[in-house]
Design an enzyme around this catalytic site. Structure first.
Site, PDB file in Angstrom:
ATOM      1  N   GLY A 208       0.673  -1.088  -0.028  1.00 49.46           N
ATOM      2  CA  GLY A 208       0.034  -0.100   0.054  1.00 49.46           C
ATOM      3  C   GLY A 208       0.951   1.241  -0.087  1.00 49.46           C
ATOM      4  O   GLY A 208       1.999   1.218  -0.400  1.00 49.46           O
ATOM      5  N   ASN A 209       0.183   2.262   0.286  1.00 44.60           N
ATOM      6  CA  ASN A 209       1.047   3.824   0.405  1.00 44.60           C
ATOM      7  C   ASN A 209       0.285   4.806   1.483  1.00 44.60           C
ATOM      8  O   ASN A 209      -0.663   4.249   2.078  1.00 44.60           O
ATOM      9  CB  ASN A 209       1.245   4.522  -0.899  1.00 44.60           C
ATOM     10  CG  ASN A 209      -0.163   4.916  -1.573  1.00 44.60           C
ATOM     11  OD1 ASN A 209      -0.781   5.672  -0.934  1.00 44.60           O
ATOM     12  ND2 ASN A 209      -0.378   4.166  -2.626  1.00 44.60           N
TER      13      ASN A 209
END
Ligand code: CTP
Length: 399
Positions: A208-209
């Site tokens: 993810g980020n």
């Protein structure tokens, strides 16, 4: 619906004034700021204390404040208002308006007002039917004011006929419709992507980020306020989203791609603010991957570029806005992205400012449009940035 709108309510001395606390309450509930001017006669019919409490503002009646001898500026009140509604308006006030008489604060404010004025007459049926009243209403309409016509029914005198002030619910609806009609994004459908995407590795892990989704949610909120039908396609986040916004919750880039493409035909404006993963695992393990002592690789494949895919099929009337996060050669890289992805506008995010970008409530952006016009903006709250971006989009729509 009326968030941020300043509405001035003028109350004159008729029995229908007893309904004005409900009007104040409904307008407040719709998000408006309310100030109330009462003629001295209106105070005989409804309590200023009630109106002051409900409007959360002092009540204005006299030209001079009785306690401090300061001036109640009719000019300031008129300038403050986005809309002035006089309800109820007696036969007396209608006559004074058309005759140019200005012997109280309400009238002085009326004659100073440049905003739209709505007037809701209310009186007994024979007064209402009187040719002088009919003529005054005609003149008042001719002057550009909007008349909220009286309704028929039982009157305070016990007589039945036309002369009742329109109900507060209906007056509120008319005011909301007035503001909606003048919204720049009315009848436009906007699709916004926001937040991160999570690309699953196994049932418990993902790639993810740090995107919070705040910028996209601010854009959705302002677009709605400007009258658009808003579709927000958002990755994992814990932000509160207004229920007037059509939200599609997604997890992966593939889900976001599908949700955007479902809306392609009906969308007028696309704003792709999501931080979409560029790569996703080729294979998602169905069971949790066990640890071992050897090195470990995850094979990744590119995700679909949602922004690019819309640029390839959009028609010339559809507006496409992309975001760019660059760390070097910011402007020239953003310009290249604008061109290669067939965008109308690109929003360049700067990571060079400490309070800008992921997780922060502020952002510093540069807008570049398809004519290569570059506008560098100051560090602002994400809501203010959303207003700037949408104002720019409105200007592109009107070109
Ligand atoms: N974007 C997208 N789909 C992807 C990747 C990005 O729609 N799979 C969109 C983002 O929502 C953003 C824009 O593309 O509006 C720019 O993303 P960015 O990561 O800055 O650019 P990339 O095109 O991915 O190029 P690079 O990472 O090489 O700079």
């Amino acid at each position: 619906m009326l968030k941020g709108k300043n509405i001035l309510l003028g109350i004159t001395g008729g029995i229908a004034a007893y309904k004005t606390p409900i009007l104040v309450r409904l307008l407040k509930k719709s998000g408006a700021n309310i100030k109330v001017i009462m003629t001295p006669a209106a105070k005989e019919f409804v309590s200023p204390v009630v109106l002051s409490t409900l409007s959360e503002n002092p009540i204005f009646t006299e030209f001079v404040k009785q306690t401090t001898s300061e001036w109640n500026s009719h000019v300031e009140l008129a300038q403050w208002a986005d809309l002035f509604v006089i309800a109820p308006a007696t036969a007396n006030i209608l006559g004074k308006i058309t005759a140019g008489i200005c012997d109280n604060l309400l009238l002085a404010t009326y004659f100073s007002a440049k905003c739209p004025v709505f007037i809701a007459p209310a009186m007994d049926l024979d007064m209402y039917k009187h040719p002088v009243t009919t003529e005054n209403i005609r003149k008042i309409k001719f002057l550009g004011n909007k008349i909220i016509d009286a309704t028929e029914g039982e009157l305070a005198s016990g007589l039945i006929g036309k002369g009742r002030m329109e109900e507060p619910e209906q007056i509120t609806k008319i005011i909301i419709e007035y503001f909606n009609k003048n919204k720049p994004l009315k009848n436009k459908v906007i699709t916004i992507t926001a937040g991160p995407t999570y690309e699953n590795i196994d049932p418990v892990r993902f790639i993810g980020n740090h995107s919070s989704g705040k910028m996209g949610v601010a854009l959705a909120k302002i677009a709605r306020e400007l009258g658009a039908e808003v579709h927000l396609i958002i990755g994992p986040n814990n932000l509160e989203i207004d229920n007037e916004i059509n939200k599609t919750q997604v997890v992966s880039a593939e889900e976001m791609y599908k949700a955007v493409h479902k809306l392609i035909k009906k969308t007028n404006i696309f704003i792709m603010s999501a931080a979409v993963a560029d790569y996703t695992p080729i294979k998602i393990n169905t069971q949790k991957i066990k640890k071992s002592n050897t090195s470990f690789n995850i094979e990744l494949k590119p995700t679909k570029d949602i922004l690019k895919s819309v640029g390839e099929i959009k028609n010339s009337k559809q507006i496409l806005v992309g975001f760019a996060l660059e760390t070097e050669n910011e402007i020239s890289n953003a310009k290249n992205k604008l061109k290669s992805k067939n965008l109308d506008l690109i929003v360049l995010n700067s990571l060079n400012d400490k309070s800008s970008g992921f997780g922060f409530d502020t952002n510093k952006i540069t807008l570049i449009d398809k004519n290569n016009k570059v506008e560098k903006l100051e560090l602002k709250s994400k809501t203010e940035v959303a207003v700037d971006i949408l104002n720019k989009i409105v200007s592109l729509l009107n070109k």
